[in-house]
Design a protein around this motif. Structure first.
Motif, short mmCIF file in Angstrom:
data_model
loop_
_atom_site.label_atom_id
_atom_site.label_comp_id
_atom_site.label_asym_id
_atom_site.label_seq_id
_atom_site.Cartn_x
_atom_site.Cartn_y
_atom_site.Cartn_z
N ILE A 1 28.00 26.55 59.52
CA ILE A 1 27.88 24.98 59.38
C ILE A 1 27.53 24.68 57.80
O ILE A 1 26.70 25.43 57.24
N ASP B 1 26.20 22.45 55.17
CA ASP B 1 25.16 21.36 55.31
C ASP B 1 24.98 20.59 53.74
O ASP B 1 24.64 21.21 52.86
N ILE C 1 19.56 23.89 63.78
CA ILE C 1 20.37 25.09 63.45
C ILE C 1 19.80 26.56 63.95
O ILE C 1 20.09 27.34 64.46
N LEU D 1 25.58 16.85 65.71
CA LEU D 1 25.67 18.26 65.48
C LEU D 1 25.54 18.96 66.69
O LEU D 1 26.00 19.92 67.11
N HIS E 1 24.23 29.03 58.57
CA HIS E 1 24.01 27.82 57.89
C HIS E 1 24.10 27.99 56.50
O HIS E 1 23.19 28.86 55.87
N THR F 1 17.79 18.70 60.79
CA THR F 1 19.15 19.43 60.95
C THR F 1 18.82 21.17 60.56
O THR F 1 19.33 21.94 61.67
N LEU G 1 27.83 21.46 68.60
CA LEU G 1 27.75 22.99 68.85
C LEU G 1 27.57 23.14 70.53
O LEU G 1 28.26 24.23 70.92
N ILE H 1 31.91 23.67 60.21
CA ILE H 1 31.54 22.36 60.60
C ILE H 1 30.68 21.71 59.40
O ILE H 1 29.67 22.43 59.20
N SER H 2 31.16 20.87 58.91
CA SER H 2 30.20 20.08 58.04
C SER H 2 29.41 19.15 58.35
O SER H 2 29.90 18.40 59.38
N THR H 3 28.46 18.93 57.74
CA THR H 3 27.44 18.01 58.47
C THR H 3 26.39 17.59 57.44
O THR H 3 26.39 18.01 56.33
#
Length: 107
Positions: A36, A38, A49, A17, A62, A45, A21, A8-10
């Motif tokens: 993730i 980031d 996480i 997010l 992360h 953020t 999740l 998951i890119s954020t």
């Protein structure tokens, strides 16, 4: 054995997010890990996480890089490398949550 990594890119969308999740936690078939990516988000953020890592049903990683503009491809590649370990077969699924991209009501 084939492993599944969900990437998951954020970027600066902790509310979106969190919803993502939460939806992952409710999947019938969970991935083997969630990574993730980031692209330089702020501490909100990072804190979100960290709170999920305590009791997430699968390993939650992360991968962060400094914010130097829109570099989502680079962070995704870093996540793919993180997911490929021990020469195992790997299936990678990629999702993206960006500051101005995904529309999620209430966020």
């Amino acid at each position: 054995m084939i492993k599944t990594s969900l990437i998951i890119s954020t970027y600066n969308r902790p509310c979106a997010l969190k919803l993502c999740l939460e939806s992952v936690k409710r999947l019938i078939q969970l991935p083997d890990e969630v990574i993730i990516g980031d692209d330089g988000s702020n501490d909100d953020t990072r804190s979100l996480i960290a709170s999920y890592q305590k009791d997430f049903p699968v390993p939650l990683f992360h991968v962060w890089q400094e914010d130097k503009g829109f570099r989502v491809a680079k962070i995704r590649n870093k996540c793919i490398v993180k997911g490929i370990r021990d020469g195992e077969a790997q299936i990678t699924v990629v999702s993206s949550i960006q500051e101005s991209g995904t529309v999620i009501r209430g966020c």
